[in-house]
Structure formats: C-alpha cells, structure tokens
Design a protein around this motif. Structure first.
Motif, PDB file in Angstrom:
ATOM      1  N   TYR A  22       0.824  -1.087   0.043  1.00  0.00           N
ATOM      2  CA  TYR A  22      -0.058   0.009  -0.025  1.00  0.00           C
ATOM      3  C   TYR A  22       0.919   1.296  -0.014  1.00  0.00           C
ATOM      4  N   ILE A  25       2.004   1.950  -3.638  1.00  0.00           N
ATOM      5  CA  ILE A  25       0.585   2.228  -4.286  1.00  0.00           C
ATOM      6  C   ILE A  25       0.589   3.659  -3.919  1.00  0.00           C
ATOM      7  N   LEU A  26       0.795   4.249  -2.710  1.00  0.00           N
ATOM      8  CA  LEU A  26       0.632   5.590  -2.532  1.00  0.00           C
ATOM      9  C   LEU A  26       1.820   6.477  -3.143  1.00  0.00           C
ATOM     10  N   ARG A  29       0.681   6.875  -6.857  1.00  0.00           N
ATOM     11  CA  ARG A  29      -0.404   7.869  -6.953  1.00  0.00           C
ATOM     12  C   ARG A  29       0.248   9.187  -6.576  1.00  0.00           C
ATOM     13  N   LEU A  47      -5.476   3.390  -9.088  1.00  0.00           N
ATOM     14  CA  LEU A  47      -4.558   4.113  -7.948  1.00  0.00           C
ATOM     15  C   LEU A  47      -5.562   4.990  -7.136  1.00  0.00           C
ATOM     16  N   TYR A  48      -6.485   5.622  -7.955  1.00  0.00           N
ATOM     17  CA  TYR A  48      -7.409   6.508  -7.307  1.00  0.00           C
ATOM     18  C   TYR A  48      -8.578   6.181  -6.386  1.00  0.00           C
ATOM     19  N   THR A  51      -6.668   4.634  -3.212  1.00  0.00           N
ATOM     20  CA  THR A  51      -5.925   5.400  -2.350  1.00  0.00           C
ATOM     21  C   THR A  51      -6.806   6.590  -1.735  1.00  0.00           C
ATOM     22  N   GLU A  52      -7.873   6.980  -2.668  1.00  0.00           N
ATOM     23  CA  GLU A  52      -8.779   7.929  -2.166  1.00  0.00           C
ATOM     24  C   GLU A  52      -9.589   7.606  -0.836  1.00  0.00           C
ATOM     25  N   VAL A  54      -8.318   6.467   2.007  1.00  0.00           N
ATOM     26  CA  VAL A  54      -7.567   6.758   3.100  1.00  0.00           C
ATOM     27  C   VAL A  54      -7.105   8.246   2.817  1.00  0.00           C
ATOM     28  N   LEU A  55      -6.939   8.849   1.814  1.00  0.00           N
ATOM     29  CA  LEU A  55      -6.398  10.242   1.677  1.00  0.00           C
ATOM     30  C   LEU A  55      -7.356  11.156   1.997  1.00  0.00           C
ATOM     31  N   PRO A  73      -0.321  11.931   1.313  1.00  0.00           N
ATOM     32  CA  PRO A  73       0.601  10.922   1.209  1.00  0.00           C
ATOM     33  C   PRO A  73       1.618  10.760   1.882  1.00  0.00           C
ATOM     34  N   VAL A  76       0.118   9.677   5.443  1.00  0.00           N
ATOM     35  CA  VAL A  76      -0.547   8.123   5.514  1.00  0.00           C
ATOM     36  C   VAL A  76       1.077   7.354   5.452  1.00  0.00           C
TER      37      VAL A  76
END
Length: 99
Positions: A22, A25-26, A29, A47-48, A51-52, A54-55, A73, A76
């Motif tokens: 993860y 992946i961040l 992104r 990717l969006y 991750t979105e 969490v972000l 990011p 996180v």
C-alpha cells in the motif's frame, strides 16, 4: 504453542507485506499526480480508487490545504511506517513469547 506462534508470525508477515504494498501504491499515486494523467486510464483509475478512501480523511484533517502541495500521502506513509515498526514488531515479539 507452536501453532499459535506460527500463526501470529504469519499474520505479522502478511500485515507487513500489505502495508509495504500500500505504501508503494501511495508513492505511485503521488508520482502520477505530478503529471497530467489520463483520468480514464485503468491504472490511474485503480490508484485513485484504492488510495482516495484513505487520503480524503487525512486531507480534511490537515490544516495546510492552501499551500498548493498535497501532504496527505506523506502523512499516510508515515503512519504506515509507524504501523510496520510498532504493530508488526509487536506481533513478532508476541509470537516468540508464545514459545
């Protein structure tokens, strides 16, 4: 106790791998956000989508929204590093204590 020890060690390893994946992946992104990506590209959409969730809460929590740089990011990733250091290592120590 051998089964419990191996089970906790396996859970710790899986958690460590998931957190590392993860984090990458961040990073992907964040790198993609520096260019103007095609929003209909399947990789960008993935990717969006991943991750979105969490972000977005982190962005709402950060007071520095108007500086033009998205620091969510980074926040996180720091949380992931904390979890890897604290939770995964604690699980590994618990497993060795089960011997």
């Amino acid at each position: 106790m051998l089964i419990a020890e191996n089970f906790v060690l396996a859970l710790a390893k899986i958690l460590d791998i998931v957190l590392t994946l993860y984090m990458w992946i961040l990073i992907a992104r964040a790198v993609i956000s520096w260019v103007n990506p095609d929003p209909y590209n399947p990789i960008v959409m993935f990717l969006y989508r991943v991750t979105e969730p969490v972000l977005t809460p982190v962005r709402r929590w950060l007071p520095l929204r108007n500086i033009g740089v998205d620091l969510s990011p980074l926040i996180v990733i720091l949380v992931i590093m904390f979890l890897q250091t604290f939770v995964v290592h604690t699980m590994e120590q618990m497993a060795t204590a089960l011997r």
